[in-house]
Motif scaffolding. Structure first.
Motif, short mmCIF file in Angstrom:
data_model
loop_
_atom_site.label_atom_id
_atom_site.label_comp_id
_atom_site.label_asym_id
_atom_site.label_seq_id
_atom_site.Cartn_x
_atom_site.Cartn_y
_atom_site.Cartn_z
N ALA A 24 6.52 -16.80 78.15
CA ALA A 24 6.20 -17.34 76.56
C ALA A 24 5.13 -16.70 76.03
O ALA A 24 4.80 -16.94 74.70
N ASN A 25 4.44 -15.87 76.62
CA ASN A 25 3.10 -15.17 76.00
C ASN A 25 3.24 -13.66 75.82
O ASN A 25 2.48 -13.10 75.18
N LEU A 26 3.99 -13.15 76.66
CA LEU A 26 4.08 -11.45 76.60
C LEU A 26 5.46 -10.99 76.48
O LEU A 26 6.29 -11.43 77.03
N GLN A 27 5.50 -10.27 75.10
CA GLN A 27 6.84 -9.75 74.86
C GLN A 27 7.39 -9.03 76.09
O GLN A 27 8.69 -8.94 76.12
N SER A 28 6.69 -8.16 76.92
CA SER A 28 7.17 -7.45 78.17
C SER A 28 7.91 -8.45 79.17
O SER A 28 8.74 -7.92 80.03
N ALA A 29 7.47 -9.64 79.01
CA ALA A 29 8.01 -10.64 79.91
C ALA A 29 9.14 -11.38 79.53
O ALA A 29 10.13 -11.91 80.07
N TYR A 30 9.05 -11.74 78.08
CA TYR A 30 9.89 -12.45 77.34
C TYR A 30 11.31 -11.71 77.20
O TYR A 30 12.30 -12.33 77.53
N ILE A 31 11.34 -10.60 77.03
CA ILE A 31 12.36 -9.76 76.91
C ILE A 31 13.46 -9.68 78.26
O ILE A 31 14.63 -10.12 77.92
N PRO A 32 12.95 -9.57 79.18
CA PRO A 32 13.80 -9.84 80.74
C PRO A 32 14.26 -11.03 80.91
O PRO A 32 15.43 -11.28 81.20
N ASN A 33 13.47 -11.96 80.57
CA ASN A 33 13.67 -13.52 80.81
C ASN A 33 14.67 -13.89 79.89
O ASN A 33 15.49 -14.83 80.30
N ALA A 34 14.61 -13.51 78.59
CA ALA A 34 15.71 -14.03 77.80
C ALA A 34 16.81 -13.46 77.93
O ALA A 34 17.91 -14.10 77.91
N ALA A 35 17.04 -12.07 78.15
CA ALA A 35 18.21 -11.57 78.60
C ALA A 35 18.92 -11.84 79.88
O ALA A 35 20.18 -12.23 79.83
N MET A 36 18.13 -11.91 80.95
CA MET A 36 18.80 -12.87 82.05
C MET A 36 19.19 -14.15 82.01
O MET A 36 19.98 -14.38 82.64
N GLY A 37 18.26 -14.69 81.12
CA GLY A 37 18.51 -16.18 81.06
C GLY A 37 20.21 -16.31 80.48
O GLY A 37 20.99 -17.07 80.93
N ASP A 38 20.41 -15.43 79.36
CA ASP A 38 21.73 -15.47 78.82
C ASP A 38 22.65 -15.02 79.76
O ASP A 38 23.91 -15.22 79.67
N MET A 39 22.52 -13.85 80.53
CA MET A 39 23.18 -13.26 81.70
C MET A 39 23.74 -14.33 82.64
O MET A 39 25.11 -14.45 82.86
N TYR A 40 22.78 -15.13 82.98
CA TYR A 40 22.95 -16.03 84.18
C TYR A 40 23.84 -17.14 83.36
O TYR A 40 24.92 -17.62 83.74
N GLU A 41 23.57 -17.55 82.16
CA GLU A 41 24.51 -18.68 81.36
C GLU A 41 25.83 -18.36 81.44
O GLU A 41 27.01 -19.18 81.44
N ILE A 42 25.89 -16.97 80.77
CA ILE A 42 27.48 -16.43 80.55
C ILE A 42 28.31 -16.62 82.15
O ILE A 42 29.52 -16.95 82.07
N GLN A 43 27.62 -16.02 82.99
CA GLN A 43 28.32 -15.94 84.39
C GLN A 43 28.59 -17.34 84.66
O GLN A 43 29.64 -17.47 85.46
N ALA A 44 27.70 -18.21 84.82
CA ALA A 44 27.86 -19.67 85.16
C ALA A 44 29.07 -20.27 84.44
O ALA A 44 29.72 -20.89 84.78
N ALA A 45 29.11 -19.94 83.12
CA ALA A 45 30.14 -20.76 82.17
C ALA A 45 31.51 -20.15 82.80
O ALA A 45 32.37 -20.88 82.76
N ASP A 46 31.64 -18.59 82.92
CA ASP A 46 32.90 -18.10 83.51
C ASP A 46 33.39 -18.80 84.71
O ASP A 46 34.49 -19.33 84.76
N GLN A 70 36.72 -21.46 85.24
CA GLN A 70 37.57 -21.17 86.31
C GLN A 70 37.79 -22.05 86.93
O GLN A 70 38.90 -22.61 87.70
N ARG A 71 36.75 -22.76 87.56
CA ARG A 71 36.79 -23.92 88.68
C ARG A 71 36.86 -25.27 88.27
O ARG A 71 37.35 -26.22 88.95
N SER A 72 36.04 -25.71 87.09
CA SER A 72 36.09 -27.23 87.06
C SER A 72 37.21 -27.65 86.47
O SER A 72 38.24 -27.11 85.85
N GLN A 73 37.65 -29.13 87.13
CA GLN A 73 38.88 -30.08 86.33
C GLN A 73 38.45 -30.92 85.51
O GLN A 73 39.33 -31.41 84.90
N ASN A 74 37.25 -30.79 85.20
CA ASN A 74 36.61 -32.10 83.96
C ASN A 74 36.68 -31.23 82.72
O ASN A 74 35.89 -30.01 82.50
N ALA A 75 37.05 -31.90 81.85
CA ALA A 75 37.31 -31.45 80.45
C ALA A 75 36.13 -31.32 79.61
O ALA A 75 35.81 -30.28 78.98
#
Length: 189
Positions: free
Chosen positions: A48-70, A74-79
Motif C-alpha cells: 500500500a505504500n511502495l510502488q515497487s511492492a504494489y505492482i507485483p502484488n496487484a499483478a499477482m492478485g489478479d493472476m490468482y483471481e483469474i486462475q481460481a475463477a477458472d 470447471q469444478r463448482s456445481q453451484n450456480a
C-alpha cells in the motif's frame, strides 16, 4: 521483524492442524488460514505504500483471481459460485489488461510477474485438491480473504503519488462487489 512473527504464527497454525486432524484437507485449510494474515500484512505495509511492492502484488492478485475463477468454473456445481467466478474472471482480466498498459509509463523499469508467488500458488493448489463436497466452501473462503487483501492493497495505494493510484481507485468498486457477493454466498451455505 514482521515476516518472522508471521511465519512463526503460520507454522503454529499448521502444526495445530496437523496434530489435531491429519487429513490433507485439514492441512490445506490451515495453510489457507495462515495465508490470510501474511497477505493482509504485506498489502497494508509495503504494497500500500511502495510502488515497487504494489505492482507485483496487484499483478499477482489478479493472476490468482483469474486462475481460481477458472478452477471454480470447471469444478463448482453451484450456480451462484459459477456466477461469481465468471464475474471475477471478467473483471480481473480487464483490470490486468488496464494495469499492463499503465505500468510501462508509470514504472518503466518494473517487471510484471509471470507466475504466482509461493503463497498464492499454495492457495491454487489447495483449491485444486479440495474435495467436491468442500470445493465451494474452500473457494468462497479463499475469495473473501483474497478480496479483503486486495481492498487493503488498492485502498492503501490509491492515495499515493503515482499514476498507478488511479488504477487502484478504479478497481476498488469491483473488488467490493466481488466481496459482497462472496459473503452473501457464504451466508447462504
Amino acid at each position: 521483524m514482521i515476516k518472522p512473527v508471521l511465519a512463526g504464527a503460520a507454522c503454529l497454525v499448521l502444526l495445530a492442524a496437523c496434530n489435531s486432524e491429519r487429513s490433507p484437507e485439514a492441512v490445506d485449510k490451515a495453510q489457507d488460514a495462515a495465508s490470510v494474515p501474511v497477505g493482509q500484512t504485506s498489502a497494508a505495509t509495503m504494497g500500500a505504500n511502495l510502488q515497487s511492492a504494489y505492482i507485483p502484488n496487484a499483478a499477482m492478485g489478479d493472476m490468482y483471481e483469474i486462475q481460481a475463477a477458472d478452477i471454480a468454473l470447471q469444478r463448482s456445481q453451484n450456480a451462484r459460485v459459477k456466477e461469481l467466478a465468471q464475474m471475477i474472471k471478467t473483471d480481473h482480466m480487464a483490470a490486468t489488461n488496464a494495469f499492463k498498459a499503465m505500468v510501462p509509463q508509470a514504472a518503466p523499469d518494473a517487471a510484471l510477474p509471470t507466475a504466482l508467488d509461493e503463497r498464492r500458488q499454495g492457495l491454487i493448489d489447495n483449491l485444486r485438491s479440495a474435495s467436491a463436497a468442500n470445493f465451494d466452501a474452500t473457494f468462497i473462503d479463499q475469495q473473501i480473504a483474497a478480496h479483503n487483501e486486495a481492498l487493503t492493497l488498492h485502498r492503501g495505494f490509491s492515495n499515493e503519488d503515482s499514476p498507478l493510484a488511479a488504477h487502484a481507485r478504479s478497481v476498488v468498486p469491483k473488488i467490493e462487489g466481488h466481496l459482497r457477493m462472496a459473503e452473501e454466498i457464504k451466508a447462504a451455505m
